[in-house]
Write an enzyme that holds these catalytic residues in place. Structure first.
Site, short mmCIF file in Angstrom:
data_model
loop_
_atom_site.label_atom_id
_atom_site.label_comp_id
_atom_site.label_asym_id
_atom_site.label_seq_id
_atom_site.Cartn_x
_atom_site.Cartn_y
_atom_site.Cartn_z
N ASP A 43 39.47 -10.05 -90.19
CA ASP A 43 40.05 -11.29 -89.01
C ASP A 43 41.35 -11.02 -88.32
O ASP A 43 40.96 -11.30 -87.28
CB ASP A 43 40.67 -12.36 -90.52
CG ASP A 43 40.82 -13.82 -89.50
OD1 ASP A 43 39.58 -13.73 -88.99
OD2 ASP A 43 42.58 -14.15 -89.58
N LYS A 65 36.96 -4.70 -98.97
CA LYS A 65 35.79 -5.36 -98.77
C LYS A 65 34.80 -4.61 -97.85
O LYS A 65 33.43 -5.40 -96.99
CB LYS A 65 35.52 -7.25 -98.58
CG LYS A 65 36.62 -8.15 -98.94
CD LYS A 65 36.00 -8.55 -100.75
CE LYS A 65 36.88 -9.10 -101.32
NZ LYS A 65 36.52 -9.06 -103.09
#
Length: 262
Positions: A43, A65
């Site tokens: 993000d 991730k």
């Protein structure tokens, strides 16, 4: 393996977005993101790209991730055009390595291109003169994927040859002592007068004024060093750069002074 181009309906761009401001992205990076159907990334890397993301399917992910992100990008790139973004240069502590490894293991054959970007080393160095004019090394102090004893061996190796060293991921809440350990290794080989630049948020939102200090006085600014900081420890030939007696940054002479008069 071919790169994605105007004729391909599918493919994968692994895009280095640079420091985080669009004016420091390459034209190719902007083109790749503009042409993608899907844009995937952490993000914090996606936020500055908001003007480019209208009408696209944006898949946001979090730190830690990376493997899942790579798998998703490869899955989508078999039928669509995907840009997976990485801060700085995707091939320097970025997503390129893991994406290409996962692609190799998957057996999939898709057009893929690694799009370079401005690294933290380049961004930080540009703000403090020319500390990396010749040979230099980059070392990350994050021991999440690399054991600390291996990092220490690498620090000894690069400091022992007297070149400037760019320190990535110098200090975090989880490992506040790794940078102090790196300083100990530097002091085995470098004098206390070697210049050091501390640059926080280089060429990105929240940029602080760079701090120029020395290896002997680095403890005085230790509290300012965190994961958003790039530290450049000069080499044996590096020196403070001054204009009108004011400290401006660091210069590492490339050797012209031995060959020319100026």
């Amino acid at each position: 393996m071919p790169s994605p181009d105007e004729t391909t309906a599918n493919g994968l761009w692994i895009v280095g977005t640079g420091p985080g401001r669009m004016e420091y992205m390459t034209g190719r990076a902007i083109e790749a993101i503009s042409r993608a159907d899907y844009v995937i990334g952490n993000d914090s890397y996606l936020e500055p790209l908001r003007p480019l993301l209208a009408g696209k399917q944006v898949i946001r992910s979090s730190m830690g991730k990376e493997v899942e992100r790579a798998k998703k990008a490869i899955e989508l790139a078999q039928s669509g055009r995907v840009a997976i973004v990485s801060g700085g240069d995707a091939g320097v502590y970025g997503m390129a390595g893991i994406v290409l490894e996962v692609l190799e293991h998957s057996g999939a054959e898709i057009p893929v291109e690694v799009v370079p970007g401005v690294t933290a080393a380049n961004a930080g160095a540009s703000l403090v003169g020319s500390p990396l004019s010749g040979d230099f090394a980059a070392i990350s102090l994050s021991d999440l994927l690399t054991p600390l004893e291996v990092i220490e061996k690498r620090l000894d190796a690069v400091f022992s040859v007297g070149i400037p060293v760019v320190i990535y991921n110098p200090r975090s809440h989880g490992r506040p002592h790794n940078f102090a350990l790196a300083v100990e290794h530097a002091r085995k080989y470098y004098p206390a007068t070697v210049p050091v630049a501390v640059i926080k948020n280089a060429l990105r939102k929240g940029q602080a004024d760079p701090v120029i200090t020395t290896l002997g006085e680095i403890e005085s600014v230790m509290d300012a060093i965190d994961m958003h900081t790039t530290v450049i420890i000069g080499g044996n030939e590096s020196r403070i750069w001054r204009m009108a007696n004011d400290v401006k940054g660091i210069i590492t002479p490339r050797g012209y002074q031995h060959k020319y008069l100026y």
